[in-house]
Scaffold this motif. Structure first.
Motif, mmCIF file in Angstrom:
data_model
loop_
_atom_site.group_PDB
_atom_site.id
_atom_site.type_symbol
_atom_site.label_atom_id
_atom_site.label_comp_id
_atom_site.label_asym_id
_atom_site.label_seq_id
_atom_site.Cartn_x
_atom_site.Cartn_y
_atom_site.Cartn_z
ATOM 1 N N TRP A 1 1.369 47.506 -48.106
ATOM 2 C CA TRP A 1 -0.072 47.572 -46.975
ATOM 3 C C TRP A 1 0.581 47.385 -45.728
ATOM 4 N N ARG A 2 1.949 47.470 -46.068
ATOM 5 C CA ARG A 2 3.007 47.054 -44.587
ATOM 6 C C ARG A 2 2.187 48.119 -44.059
ATOM 7 N N ALA A 3 2.115 49.930 -44.857
ATOM 8 C CA ALA A 3 1.933 50.838 -43.705
ATOM 9 C C ALA A 3 0.747 50.626 -43.506
ATOM 10 N N ARG A 4 -0.432 50.721 -44.690
ATOM 11 C CA ARG A 4 -1.441 51.173 -43.634
ATOM 12 C C ARG A 4 -1.540 49.666 -42.786
ATOM 13 N N VAL A 5 -1.697 48.466 -43.113
ATOM 14 C CA VAL A 5 -2.021 47.690 -41.818
ATOM 15 C C VAL A 5 -1.459 48.018 -40.192
ATOM 16 N N ARG A 6 -0.080 49.013 -39.931
ATOM 17 C CA ARG A 6 0.186 49.461 -39.059
ATOM 18 C C ARG A 6 -0.273 50.613 -38.645
ATOM 19 N N LEU A 7 -0.778 51.343 -39.427
ATOM 20 C CA LEU A 7 -1.420 53.005 -39.572
ATOM 21 C C LEU A 7 -2.634 52.691 -39.014
ATOM 22 N N LEU A 8 -3.325 51.587 -39.915
ATOM 23 C CA LEU A 8 -4.844 51.043 -38.781
ATOM 24 C C LEU A 8 -4.579 50.790 -37.136
ATOM 25 N N HIS A 9 -3.878 49.465 -37.122
ATOM 26 C CA HIS A 9 -3.466 48.625 -36.188
ATOM 27 C C HIS A 9 -3.250 50.387 -34.827
ATOM 28 N N TYR A 10 -2.670 51.434 -34.977
ATOM 29 C CA TYR A 10 -2.097 52.243 -34.211
ATOM 30 C C TYR A 10 -3.577 52.874 -34.371
ATOM 31 N N LEU A 11 -4.358 53.393 -35.017
ATOM 32 C CA LEU A 11 -5.093 54.136 -34.949
ATOM 33 C C LEU A 11 -6.645 53.914 -34.071
ATOM 34 N N VAL A 12 -6.787 52.070 -34.630
ATOM 35 C CA VAL A 12 -8.010 51.703 -34.042
ATOM 36 C C VAL A 12 -7.650 50.717 -32.663
ATOM 37 N N VAL A 13 -6.599 50.601 -32.705
ATOM 38 C CA VAL A 13 -6.155 48.983 -31.965
ATOM 39 C C VAL A 13 -5.822 48.997 -31.048
ATOM 40 N N ARG A 14 -4.269 49.579 -30.899
ATOM 41 C CA ARG A 14 -3.498 50.197 -29.638
ATOM 42 C C ARG A 14 -2.489 51.000 -30.108
ATOM 43 N N PRO A 15 -2.488 52.706 -29.786
ATOM 44 C CA PRO A 15 -3.026 53.107 -28.388
ATOM 45 C C PRO A 15 -5.016 53.054 -28.968
ATOM 46 N N GLY A 16 -5.082 53.295 -30.651
ATOM 47 C CA GLY A 16 -6.341 53.316 -30.810
ATOM 48 C C GLY A 16 -6.856 54.796 -30.430
ATOM 49 N N VAL A 17 -6.457 55.817 -30.968
ATOM 50 C CA VAL A 17 -6.842 57.066 -30.935
ATOM 51 C C VAL A 17 -7.970 57.347 -31.612
ATOM 52 N N LEU A 18 -8.586 56.835 -32.438
ATOM 53 C CA LEU A 18 -9.711 56.713 -32.932
ATOM 54 C C LEU A 18 -10.717 56.356 -32.528
ATOM 55 N N ARG A 19 -10.530 55.440 -31.938
ATOM 56 C CA ARG A 19 -12.074 53.552 -31.570
ATOM 57 C C ARG A 19 -11.985 55.029 -30.263
#
Ligand SMILES: [Fe+2]
Ligand SMILES: [Fe+2]
Length: 300
Positions: free
Chosen positions: A243-261
């Protein structure tokens, strides 16, 4: 050495018989410049991007797919180029030369990531398996897939160049490589689309739109799923799992810097009837790269 393909006028896109006029298209004075750049030792540290394992893993995962992916793009466009008007033909040649150079530099980049301790073999095998399905598929489908993936690269390229946050703290030579690649992706972002339009010029508009939209839907699902799996694969090699990996990756992609968003509005725009990649003229980002990268200015 520098080569330019001057796109004389948007009219050239419609020169072939049966090619209906469309709105938009590339700017009449667009040039596609092959910047013969080589990057020495782009990766030195294992976590070359700001010491951040997540940012590093995401970009390493992307890079691992480029050599085979770009070879597929080239083949797909080549298969649909017959009878192209001279200006589009010149554009395709420049596109191919740019992609060949990207592949060469990303192969070197990938070797350095491997030297830093990452095993990219599983990612490569997944890409190979997926691309093997392209054999025997109609050329129009393959070029539609290429067009969708080129939209992904153009969206990411725009975001990478427009928002300095993505490469803040990266090793300078690695950042230079990604910026160079991003500039050329923006520059040739209309080529696959124009080749698709050329190849399917006899199709009704509605059929073109259906193929474009359905292909993007499929490509998006596969792209997101596969890059997610690939990035988690690399993070696991850093001991970051669960879960640690998933949460960190999701945060990276969607929140900060959030390239997917950040690219979501541009992604949505692809579904608009009449969409063309040059509906957004972002050549100012290319000019900024040329000014900042010694030796890559088209004038040199
Ligand atoms: Fe490329
Ligand atoms: Fe490309």
């Amino acid at each position: 050495m520098v080569m330019r393909a001057t796109l004389s006028s948007s009219l050239r896109r419609h020169a072939a018989p049966g090619n209906p006029p469309r709105q938009g298209g590339a700017p009449p004075d667009l040039t596609i410049t092959v910047r013969e750049r080589r990057f020495a030792g782009p990766v030195r540290e294992r976590w070359w991007l700001a010491g951040d394992p997540v940012a590093t893993a995401w970009h390493n995962a992307l890079s691992a797919t480029f050599p085979r992916g770009e070879a597929f793009f080239i083949e797909s466009v080549r298969a649909c180029r017959e009878g192209a008007p001279p200006e589009l033909e010149a554009e395709i040649r420049a596109f191919i030369r740019q992609e060949v150079n990207h592949t060469r530099e990303h192969l070197a980049f990938n070797r350095m990531a491997e030297n830093a301790g990452y095993d990219l073999a599983r990612i490569d095998a997944r890409v190979s398996e997926l691309l093997a399905q392209a054999r025997g598929r109609p050329p129009a489908v393959n070029v539609a897939i290429t067009m969708a993936l080129e939209h992904f690269t153009a969206m990411f390229a725009h975001e990478f160049l427009a928002n300095p946050r993505h490469f803040a703290g990266a090793e300078p030579e690695a950042a230079a490589l990604w910026r160079w690649h991003a500039a050329e992706e923006i520059e040739h972002k209309g080529v696959a689309c124009d080749t698709f339009d050329h190849f399917t010029r006899a199709w009704p508009k509605r059929r073109r739109w259906m193929v474009r939209a359905l292909t993007m839907e499929l490509v998006t699902r596969l792209f997101l799923r596969n890059r997610w799996v690939d990035t988690l694969d690399l993070l696991a090699q850093d001991g970051i799992t669960g879960w640690r990996a998933r949460v960190r990756l999701l945060h990276y992609l969607v929140v900060r810097p959030g390239v997917l968003r950040r690219v979501f509005p541009a992604w949505l725009g692809y579904f608009r009837p009449g969409f063309h990649p040059w509906d957004r003229d972002d050549r100012a980002l290319i000019a900024a790269v040329d000014a900042a990268l010694p030796g890559s200015s088209p004038a040199e």
